[in-house]
Design an enzyme around this catalytic site. Structure first.
Site: not given
Length: 603
Positions: A70, A197, A223, A315, A318
């Protein structure tokens, strides 16, 4: 009650200027979104000042501890503010004691304010609206005072830009996004586990953007073992998300990119008692290990909530995505679908077993969007509708009127930590510039207490690099960036740190706090109003300046504030306040059976 973006039923009122109103509000939400990730834990605020169709001023909150949207818009518009209308994507939520966002609009002569949504946090909700109306400023709130199909779309943009805060306020866990990339046949890797990728370069750039908007990124042990990721944002900005690894057994490599904490912190969440020797190894590398009695997504998210996180990006593979979805902590999904087919019965899919046996049980996304990103298609949508925060939880005073056994006077400890806290102005990250002399007696302006504190790690060191560090910290756009820069230099270049820092840092913080609470009368009044209460900096992981997760921290920031309060009140009041603290103060001053005196500094 939940608010479904696709099911808004407002009474349609035909007004010719609704298109104009909706456009200005959407613009306020658009510019507010520019700072997503940087502002955390503060909401994303945007302000547009317009005279009819002409925009005369704009501003957005860059980060916690910087000039409010503001005030920026008012300064941009200048004299054109007189009689103009201000459009805000969200009701202002000033920290207790700081009313700049509201007062700047009033003093500039704004005659009308249009608010996208009221503040999601109960102690702010409706307060700024009431303040503006008490000053005879007309305030219209979308969905309440203004209703139409066009207004519905504008309201949607306001909800989306601050969805993380809304979910956090309603669900008591951070807003969580599950992101994955898969082939057309639904695989996230080949049968061998190779995954680089699947998606295109353009999609990976979008992922970096998603990371930059998040407080933390979560991955599983698979991962880390398979991909050895860095999980960096790579967007060149001032916000870097924390990396979190969930691993029950700590079957993790001794060498991994995530164990490099020179730029950003890493947390490993594990089961209590798992591989103590490996925990020590991680600790030696600067990695924080957090043990849980039973490691599960819900408890990890509650821990992240306690740490003040707004938004989490998952990320993971499963096997971790499935329990996260089942436990109800995933709120939105981003699926990048690449035009590739890899096949393989053993190739992993993005979500593991959910226990569903019929298609009718499938989870359906809400408010689904489709976007072409390079050769890929990005499909996104909500698993849970944005919560409706219209019902207001009664305040302590209201509850006391219903149940006399609940009294406000019972609360003798006042916590402060993040900007959304009622006493957030006490934080060293709050945006109050200091005017203090340097070692040569020259007055300098520091953007915040944190800027001053971090820079003084290198004050007096006879090295050009140290002087460069000071200037770099001083010019940091936000307290968060100043803190990150100071800590990074201290860790990477310990020779540049003044040799007396460990003994001098409390005095440095004290001087900065004393200046802050001396030159801002409303902050001084706020501090004095807490007489008789114990002040605790509620950071769960700062065990020096904060109170720690279970009160095990030293709480030096709270102590310094109480010392200042005593000095401002005078010795007679100091004596009475010390007696009033009683056993409560004794509990928080005790750490590892060591008693730390209240009077921290012999001055």
């Amino acid at each position: 009650m939940a608010f479904s973006l696709g099911a808004f039923s407002a009474t349609i009122v035909c007004k010719s200027n609704y298109s104009l109103e909706a456009g200005h509000i959407r613009r306020a939400a658009e510019i507010a979104d520019k700072s997503a990730g940087f502002t955390s834990p503060h909401p994303n605020f945007g302000c547009v000042i317009a005279v009819g169709s002409k925009v005369v001023g704009e501003g957005f909150l860059y980060a916690q501890g910087t000039k409010c949207a503001e005030l920026q818009a008012v300064e941009s518009a200048g004299e054109l503010c007189r009689g103009a209308t201000a459009y805000l994507n969200m009701e202002p939520g000033d920290c207790h004691g700081d009313h700049t966002s509201v007062s700047s609009l009033i003093q500039a002569g704004i005659s009308r304010v249009v608010v996208g949504i009221k503040h999601p946090l109960q102690h702010f909700r409706g307060r700024a609206v009431r303040s503006l109306r008490s000053e005879r400023v007309q305030v219209d709130v979308l969905g309440e005072d203004l209703q139409s199909k066009l207004i519905e779309e504008a309201l949607k943009s306001c909800l989306l830009v601050n969805a993380p805060l809304i979910y956090r306020a309603a669900c008591q866990v951070p807003f969580s996004v599950l992101k994955y990339a898969m082939t057309l046949d639904g695989k996230i890797a080949a049968s061998s586990g190779h995954a680089s990728w699947i998606s295109s370069k353009e999609s990976r750039s979008r992922v970096f953007e998603l990371r930059g908007r998040s407080n933390a990124i979560i991955v599983g042990g698979n991962t880390v073992r398979r991909d050895n990721p860095r999980l960096t944002a790579r967007h060149g900005g001032g916000h870097l998300p924390i990396r979190i690894v969930m691993s029950q057994t700590l079957n993790l490599p001794e060498v991994a990119n995530l164990w490099d904490t020179s730029d950003v912190h890493t947390i490993v969440a594990t089961q209590r008692g798992a591989k103590k020797s490996f925990q020590k190894l991680l600790a030696s590398k600067g990695v924080e290990v957090v043990e849980f009695d039973i490691l599960n997504p819900r408890d990890v998210m509650e821990h992240c909530y306690d740490r003040g996180y707004l938004s989490i990006l998952w990320e993971c593979g499963g096997s971790l995505a499935a329990p996260a979805i089942s436990s109800g902590v995933i709120h939105k999904v981003y699926a990048f679908v690449a035009p590739k087919i890899i096949g393989g019965e053993g190739a992993p899919s993005p979500v593991g077993e959910l226990g569903m046996v019929e298609m009718s049980q499938a989870l359906k996304l809400i408010d689904v969007s489709y976007e072409k990103v390079g050769p890929d298609i990005l499909i996104s949508g909500f698993l849970q509708p944005i919560p409706d925060l219209t019902p207001i939880i009664p305040s302590v005073n209201e509850t006391s009127a219903i149940d006399p056994t609940v009294t406000p006077d019972d609360a003798r400890i006042l916590f402060f930590y993040k900007a959304w806290d009622p006493y957030g102005a006490f934080s060293n990250f709050s945006p109050y510039p200091l005017h203090m002399t340097d070692e040569n007696g020259v007055y300098l302006t520091w953007p915040s207490v944190e800027h001053y504190y971090q820079a003084h790690k290198f004050i007096g060191v006879n090295d050009p690099l140290a002087r460069d560090c000071i200037e770099k910290i001083k010019s940091s756009k936000s307290p968060e960036e100043a803190a990150r820069e100071g800590r990074k230099i201290q860790k990477q270049c310990p020779d540049l740190v003044r040799p007396d820092w460990e003994t001098a840092k409390i005095d440095v913080m004290y001087k900065a706090l004393k200046c802050k609470f001396s030159i801002y009368p409303h902050l001084n009044s706020l501090l004095l109003s807490t007489a008789g209460s114990v002040l605790v900096e509620a950071s769960p992981y700062d065990l020096f300046w904060g109170g720690g997760r279970e009160g095990e921290g030293l709480n030096y920031l709270g102590r310094l504030l109480m010392q200042l309060r005593s000095e401002f009140l005078g010795e007679s009041l100091t004596s009475r306040v010390t007696q009033d603290r009683g056993s409560t103060s004794q509990n928080i001053t005790k750490t590892n059976e060591i008693q730390v005196p209240w009077k921290l500094i012999n001055r």
